[in-house]
Design an enzyme around this catalytic site. Structure first.
Site, mmCIF file in Angstrom:
data_model
loop_
_atom_site.group_PDB
_atom_site.id
_atom_site.type_symbol
_atom_site.label_atom_id
_atom_site.label_comp_id
_atom_site.label_asym_id
_atom_site.label_seq_id
_atom_site.Cartn_x
_atom_site.Cartn_y
_atom_site.Cartn_z
ATOM 1 N N PHE A 26 33.598 6.921 47.283
ATOM 2 C CA PHE A 26 33.825 8.291 46.819
ATOM 3 C C PHE A 26 33.079 9.288 47.705
ATOM 4 C CE2 PHE A 26 32.833 11.853 43.886
ATOM 5 C CZ PHE A 26 34.107 12.143 43.435
ATOM 6 N N SER A 94 31.208 0.740 46.605
ATOM 7 C CA SER A 94 31.082 1.776 45.586
ATOM 8 C C SER A 94 32.430 2.028 44.891
ATOM 9 C CB SER A 94 30.507 3.047 46.216
ATOM 10 O OG SER A 94 30.110 3.968 45.230
ATOM 11 N N MET A 95 32.994 3.240 44.980
ATOM 12 C CA MET A 95 34.316 3.455 44.404
ATOM 13 C C MET A 95 35.357 2.574 45.077
ATOM 14 S SD MET A 95 36.741 6.853 44.091
ATOM 15 C CE MET A 95 37.342 6.732 45.784
ATOM 16 N N ASP A 195 19.161 1.179 44.308
ATOM 17 C CA ASP A 195 20.379 1.959 44.532
ATOM 18 C C ASP A 195 20.221 3.268 43.763
ATOM 19 O OD1 ASP A 195 22.982 3.070 44.477
ATOM 20 O OD2 ASP A 195 23.924 1.096 44.514
ATOM 21 N N HIS A 225 22.183 2.354 48.576
ATOM 22 C CA HIS A 225 23.575 2.294 48.129
ATOM 23 C C HIS A 225 24.582 1.992 49.244
ATOM 24 C CE1 HIS A 225 27.047 2.955 45.658
ATOM 25 N NE2 HIS A 225 27.490 3.905 46.462
#
Length: 256
Positions: A26, A94-95, A195, A225
């Site tokens: 994202f 992530s996303m 994270d 992250h």
């Protein structure tokens, strides 16, 4: 505005009849996946990494898109990769992990395995519950990008977080979480011990609720992250190739 330099999608031809679809995160870009893609290509895998709609230009453009646009793009790329390769893997950051899970839910055994790096399916932020309201009032909030422990490394991502797009992501999380038991493929989940973007509960939810039993968790001790650009990047790259090789070794020669 054109695509930012370095944010372009990329693809590599393969030599093994197997391929990887890579999904970025994202507000991020394929830049966060480029070294991973090169490593997979060196191992003989075909690789595709699309630039998600609304990304790689201006953060304002993301507010004109939502999860159906992002998912539609990776779905198109998966179908194109499947037309070229007998065996297909999907991996995301992530996303990108959220998108990977949704593809796994929809396509089932047509995907040989998935690799998740700090996947997101929820957030514990108290202000998240107000996203639907804020989406109509506030265009953006401070950025979530560039959570990297390694000195001198910068993520190519937006300097602001678009709120309407974030509200769409939150809706997407609910859809993906509801169908997690449909994820039955072999799964490699790599998560950072520290994270500052995605809380540990995300990995716990995924590990507890997916339907598959062939699941491996790897803790990334030295990365934040954006681990694909951090100290543990080589570990991610190596483990993903080993994971794919192991799965392909168990397939018939025709299925490989």
């Amino acid at each position: 505005m054109g695509v930012l330099a370095g944010a372009e999608p990329f693809a590599h031809p393969g030599t093994t009849g197997a391929g990887f679809l890579l999904c970025h995160g994202f507000t991020g870009t394929p830049a966060s996946m480029r070294a991973w893609g090169a490593h997979l290509a060196d191992a003989g895998y075909a690789v595709r990494c699309p630039l998600l709609p609304g990304h790689g230009t201006r953060w304002q453009d993301m507010n004109r898109t939502g999860w159906p646009d992002w998912y539609g793009r990776v779905r198109e790329e998966l179908l194109a990769l499947k037309a070229e390769c007998a065996t297909v893997f999907v991996a995301g950051l992530s996303m990108g992990g959220t998108l990977t899970l949704r593809l796994a839910e929809e396509f089932g055994d047509a995907i040989a395995g998935i690799v998740l790096v700090n996947p997101s399916v929820t957030t514990l932020r108290r202000d998240a519950k107000f996203l639907p309201l804020l989406a109509g009032l506030l265009p953006s909030v401070p950025a979530i990008a560039n959570d990297i422990a390694k000195p001198g490394v910068t993520e190519l991502a937006y300097p602001r977080t678009p709120v309407r797009a974030a509200a769409s992501l939150a809706r997407f999380w609910r859809i993906v979480r509801a169908d997690l038991p449909k994820v039955t493929q072999p799964t490699l989940l790599l998560r950072s011990a520290v994270d500052h973007v995605v809380e540990p509960v995300n990995a716990k939810i995924v590990l507890d609720e997916i339907g598959g039993t062939d699941v491996t968790e790897v803790i990334l001790e030295r990365s934040f992250h954006v681990a694909t650009q951090d100290h543990d990047a080589d570990l991610i790259f190596t483990r993903s190739v080993e994971f794919a090789h192991s799965i392909r070794a168990g397939l018939t020669e025709e299925a490989r």
